[in-house]
Design a protein around this motif. Structure first.
Motif, PDB file in Angstrom:
ATOM      1  N   GLU A  70      32.061  23.988  45.167  1.00 23.32           N
ATOM      2  CA  GLU A  70      32.458  24.380  43.808  1.00 23.32           C
ATOM      3  C   GLU A  70      33.343  25.619  43.838  1.00 23.32           C
ATOM      4  N   ALA A  71      33.049  26.568  44.715  1.00 25.73           N
ATOM      5  CA  ALA A  71      33.870  27.779  44.825  1.00 25.73           C
ATOM      6  C   ALA A  71      35.295  27.427  45.240  1.00 25.73           C
ATOM      7  N   GLN A  72      35.448  26.465  46.129  1.00 26.09           N
ATOM      8  CA  GLN A  72      36.786  26.031  46.531  1.00 26.09           C
ATOM      9  C   GLN A  72      37.543  25.436  45.339  1.00 26.09           C
ATOM     10  N   ASP A  73      36.850  24.650  44.526  1.00 24.61           N
ATOM     11  CA  ASP A  73      37.467  24.082  43.326  1.00 24.61           C
ATOM     12  C   ASP A  73      37.882  25.182  42.341  1.00 24.61           C
ATOM     13  N   VAL A  74      36.967  26.113  42.084  1.00 30.01           N
ATOM     14  CA  VAL A  74      37.260  27.181  41.126  1.00 30.01           C
ATOM     15  C   VAL A  74      38.364  28.089  41.664  1.00 30.01           C
ATOM     16  N   SER A  75      38.353  28.352  42.948  1.00 28.60           N
ATOM     17  CA  SER A  75      39.396  29.184  43.543  1.00 28.60           C
ATOM     18  C   SER A  75      40.780  28.555  43.334  1.00 28.60           C
ATOM     19  N   GLY A  76      40.871  27.253  43.551  1.00 25.56           N
ATOM     20  CA  GLY A  76      42.131  26.551  43.306  1.00 25.56           C
ATOM     21  C   GLY A  76      42.532  26.616  41.841  1.00 25.56           C
ATOM     22  N   TYR A  77      41.547  26.511  40.973  1.00 29.35           N
ATOM     23  CA  TYR A  77      41.790  26.590  39.536  1.00 29.35           C
ATOM     24  C   TYR A  77      42.335  27.973  39.157  1.00 29.35           C
ATOM     25  N   VAL A  78      41.764  29.023  39.738  1.00 27.91           N
ATOM     26  CA  VAL A  78      42.208  30.387  39.450  1.00 27.91           C
ATOM     27  C   VAL A  78      43.630  30.592  39.954  1.00 27.91           C
ATOM     28  N   SER A 123      33.769  28.601  35.552  1.00 20.19           N
ATOM     29  CA  SER A 123      33.018  29.075  36.720  1.00 20.19           C
ATOM     30  C   SER A 123      31.511  29.164  36.497  1.00 20.19           C
ATOM     31  N   LEU A 124      31.032  28.784  35.315  1.00 22.49           N
ATOM     32  CA  LEU A 124      29.602  28.865  35.032  1.00 22.49           C
ATOM     33  C   LEU A 124      28.782  28.006  35.994  1.00 22.49           C
ATOM     34  N   TYR A 125      29.263  26.812  36.289  1.00 22.21           N
ATOM     35  CA  TYR A 125      28.580  25.914  37.222  1.00 22.21           C
ATOM     36  C   TYR A 125      28.448  26.577  38.597  1.00 22.21           C
ATOM     37  N   LYS A 143      45.419  38.259  39.143  1.00 26.52           N
ATOM     38  CA  LYS A 143      45.748  38.326  40.576  1.00 26.52           C
ATOM     39  C   LYS A 143      44.546  38.817  41.369  1.00 26.52           C
ATOM     40  N   ASP A 144      43.841  39.781  40.805  1.00 30.72           N
ATOM     41  CA  ASP A 144      42.619  40.270  41.451  1.00 30.72           C
ATOM     42  C   ASP A 144      41.587  39.147  41.550  1.00 30.72           C
ATOM     43  N   CYS A 145      41.488  38.333  40.500  1.00 32.06           N
ATOM     44  CA  CYS A 145      40.545  37.213  40.513  1.00 32.06           C
ATOM     45  C   CYS A 145      40.880  36.218  41.618  1.00 32.06           C
ATOM     46  N   VAL A 146      42.164  35.978  41.831  1.00 34.29           N
ATOM     47  CA  VAL A 146      42.567  35.079  42.907  1.00 34.29           C
ATOM     48  C   VAL A 146      41.998  35.577  44.231  1.00 34.29           C
ATOM     49  N   GLU A 147      42.167  36.867  44.488  1.00 34.64           N
ATOM     50  CA  GLU A 147      41.665  37.443  45.738  1.00 34.64           C
ATOM     51  C   GLU A 147      40.135  37.432  45.784  1.00 34.64           C
ATOM     52  N   LEU A 148      39.510  37.729  44.655  1.00 27.68           N
ATOM     53  CA  LEU A 148      38.046  37.737  44.619  1.00 27.68           C
ATOM     54  C   LEU A 148      37.468  36.342  44.860  1.00 27.68           C
TER      55      LEU A 148
END
Length: 175
Positions: free
Chosen positions: A59-67, A152-154, A82-87
């Protein structure tokens, strides 16, 4: 990718899944998501920890791509996105570290298990903190923050569940 809890019917949870989720903040969600994961119904506690972290990682990989896509679409936005992308990239990295540390735990005993669980929990906690930090940085952009929070709640629930399951591994009174 494993089916997400609540989107399909889930099988009857095993005793081990119920036990693993007994201290989870989102107990029903934990039981549902683990019960839907391939191999979880016959897994022991150590295997469930690996499964729980793997669900979080996927799920983190999916959300990271979404961000990343959000940041591209909102290029004029503040540095918060941009910070969120890195986080979120760091979140994926921490979950990978946690998963790597837990893999093979079935063959470990005693302090080796405790060390692996300690490391995995530290990386899981750090990954979870990254998500919160992302939202803190988006406080000036409530529409983006609200949209990303919904997406990102999931992930947040999965990471919380993974922490609960790894906590069970560290519980010496509950083998």
């Amino acid at each position: 990718m494993a089916a997400k809890a609540g989107r399909i019917s889930t099988p009857q949870p095993s005793h081990t899944i119920v036990k693993a989720c007994s201290t989870a903040q989102y107990k029903d969600f934990c039981i549902g998501s683990l019960s839907s994961a391939p191999g979880a119904s016959k897994a022991d506690m150590k295997q469930l920890a690996v499964i729980a972290v793997n669900l979080s990682l996927e799920e983190a990989q999916d959300v990271s791509g979404y961000v990343v896509n959000m940041e591209k679409a909102n290029h004029s936005s503040s540095g918060g996105l941009k910070d969120c992308v890195e986080l979120f990239k760091d979140t994926v990295s921490k979950l990978n570290d946690s998963l790597s540390r837990l893999k093979g735990i079935e063959k470990k005993k005693g302090s080796d298990v405790e060390d692996a669980v300690f490391d995995a929990r530290a990386w899981l906690s750090s990954a979870d903190t990254n998500v919160d930090t992302c939202f803190d940085g988006l406080s000036a952009h409530p529409d983006i923050s609200r949209h990303l929070h919904t997406r990102s709640l999931y992930l947040s629930k999965l990471m919380s569940d993974a922490l609960a399951v790894t906590h069970k591994l560290a519980d010496k009174d509950d083998p």
